[in-house]
Design an enzyme around this catalytic site. Structure first.
Site, PDB file in Angstrom:
ATOM      1  N   THR A 245       0.811  -1.283  -0.168  1.00 27.14           N
ATOM      2  CA  THR A 245      -0.027  -0.008   0.079  1.00 27.14           C
ATOM      3  C   THR A 245       1.075   1.274   0.079  1.00 27.14           C
ATOM      4  OG1 THR A 245      -1.656  -1.300   1.266  1.00 27.14           O
ATOM      5  CG2 THR A 245      -1.997   1.259   1.224  1.00 27.14           C
ATOM      6  N   ASP A 249       3.541   5.801  -2.556  1.00 27.68           N
ATOM      7  CA  ASP A 249       3.372   7.165  -2.096  1.00 27.68           C
ATOM      8  C   ASP A 249       4.960   7.461  -1.153  1.00 27.68           C
ATOM      9  OD1 ASP A 249       1.192   7.585  -2.920  1.00 27.68           O
ATOM     10  OD2 ASP A 249       0.234   6.652  -1.091  1.00 27.68           O
TER      11      ASP A 249
HETATM   12  O1  RIB Z   1      -1.502   5.072  -2.351  1.00 30.15           O
HETATM   13  C1  RIB Z   1      -2.558   4.304  -1.273  1.00 30.15           C
HETATM   14  C2  RIB Z   1      -3.519   5.228  -0.765  1.00 30.15           C
HETATM   15  O2  RIB Z   1      -4.472   5.352  -1.739  1.00 30.15           O
HETATM   16  C3  RIB Z   1      -4.056   4.779   0.445  1.00 30.15           C
HETATM   17  O3  RIB Z   1      -3.627   5.088   1.352  1.00 30.15           O
HETATM   18  C4  RIB Z   1      -5.580   5.286   0.271  1.00 30.15           C
HETATM   19  O4  RIB Z   1      -5.966   6.361   1.302  1.00 30.15           O
HETATM   20  C5  RIB Z   1      -5.636   5.760  -1.099  1.00 30.15           C
HETATM   21  O5  RIB Z   1      -5.293   7.158  -1.217  1.00 30.15           O
END
Ligand code: RIB
Length: 302
Positions: A245, A249
């Site tokens: 996940t 980011d």
């Molecule tokens: O990139 C992952 C994120 O995508 C998660 O944390 C979720 O909130 C969405 O924004």
């Protein structure tokens, strides 16, 4: 230390562990569930701050417990929150289902995020003073386009993570990315917005507009495309991923922070891949973002 301004979303994530992700029409039982801070904007801002960038954040929350928790968490991380506004809508939420191999499917309920649709004078001032502006598309394309223009006009490096991929006409897409210095996409996003038969041709077509296009390839690492030349391909770390996940980011936040502190594209790319790999070792998005020390120690061993 460089300065990064992130324009983006805040979500409270519900993380659900499953053996297999449900197929359309299928119901599956979860193995467990937990809550964690998320949202692409929030996670990228924290990743940039943990790497050492002075980080400002243009975002929006609801007047509710999720919003207050997010704000307190961002402040603990040293992320500047003076440009985070309040909405009457509920703070954004997301359901993140992760299977046994670490792959995930995400549904976002935008809530307050949908109301961040334009920049204030204070936002513009912060962007003008930044080294790098980093944005994603969970708040929609209007505010992102405005931020791209504002940063480009001021000579600030613009990094756009085109996630989730926008549903735009070819002209509107070109309008969004023509002033972007570095476009970051994963394989699916690259195919969707580049429109080619494969990742390479899609990335090359996007690289006609953005100065550089970075495609993240999960466990296979990533590829950096510039102009017509051959892409630079770098591997990810060989890790036993528990949850992917936060990988994208962390990658984006560290990439932006590394560019802001004056590193070359290749160096930023390599450090970001290390950050993304480390992020897969911990469950959740914000919680999995590595520190500068972890990234530097690990990359020194490569
Ligand atoms: O990139 C992952 C994120 O995508 C998660 O944390 C979720 O909130 C969405 O924004």
């Amino acid at each position: 230390m460089g300065t990064v301004v992130v324009v983006g979303s805040i979500n409270a994530d519900l993380l659900v562990r499953v053996s297999d992700l449900p197929a359309p029409g299928e119901t599956v039982l979860a193995l467990g569930a937990t809550n964690a801070a998320g949202g692409k904007g929030q996670a990228q801002a924290v990743a940039a701050a943990r790497f050492g960038a002075q980080t400002g954040f243009i975002s929006i929350i609801g007047d509710d417990a999720d919003g207050h928790d997010a704000l307190a968490g961002l402040q603990r991380e040293g992320v500047g929150t003076s440009l985070v506004r309040r909405s009457r809508a509920r703070t954004g939420r997301a359901v993140v289902a992760t299977d046994a191999s670490g792959e995930n499917s995400i549904i976002v309920i935008p809530g307050a995020n949908a109301e961040l649709d334009s920049l204030t004078t204070d936002d513009e001032k912060a962007i003008h003073e930044a080294d790098v502006v980093l944005m994603q598309l969970e708040n929609g394309t209007k505010v992102a386009t405005e931020a791209v223009r504002c940063a480009h006009k001021a000579g600030v490096t613009v990094i756009l993570n085109a996630a989730p991929p926008p549903d735009l006409s070819p002209d509107a897409l070109i309008d969004l990315i023509r002033d972007v210095d570095i476009l970051i996409v994963n394989e699916g996003e690259c195919l969707r917005i580049g429109g080619g038969p494969d990742v390479d041709s899609s990335a090359r077509s996007l690289a006609r507009f953005a100065r550089a296009v970075v495609v993240t390839l999960g466990a296979a690492g990533g590829a950096l495309f510039r102009g017509e030349g051959a892409p630079l391909r770098l591997p990810a770390l060989d890790v036993d991923a528990v949850d992917t996940t936060g990988a994208g980011d962390s990658f984006c936040g560290v990439f932006a922070a590394a560019i802001a502190e004056g590193r070359a594209l290749e160096s930023a790319f390599q450090l970001a891949l290390v950050a993304g790999s480390i992020a897969t070792l911990t469950e959740g998005n914000v919680p999995s973002s590595p520190t500068r020390e972890q990234i530097m120690t690990t990359s020194g061993r490569l």
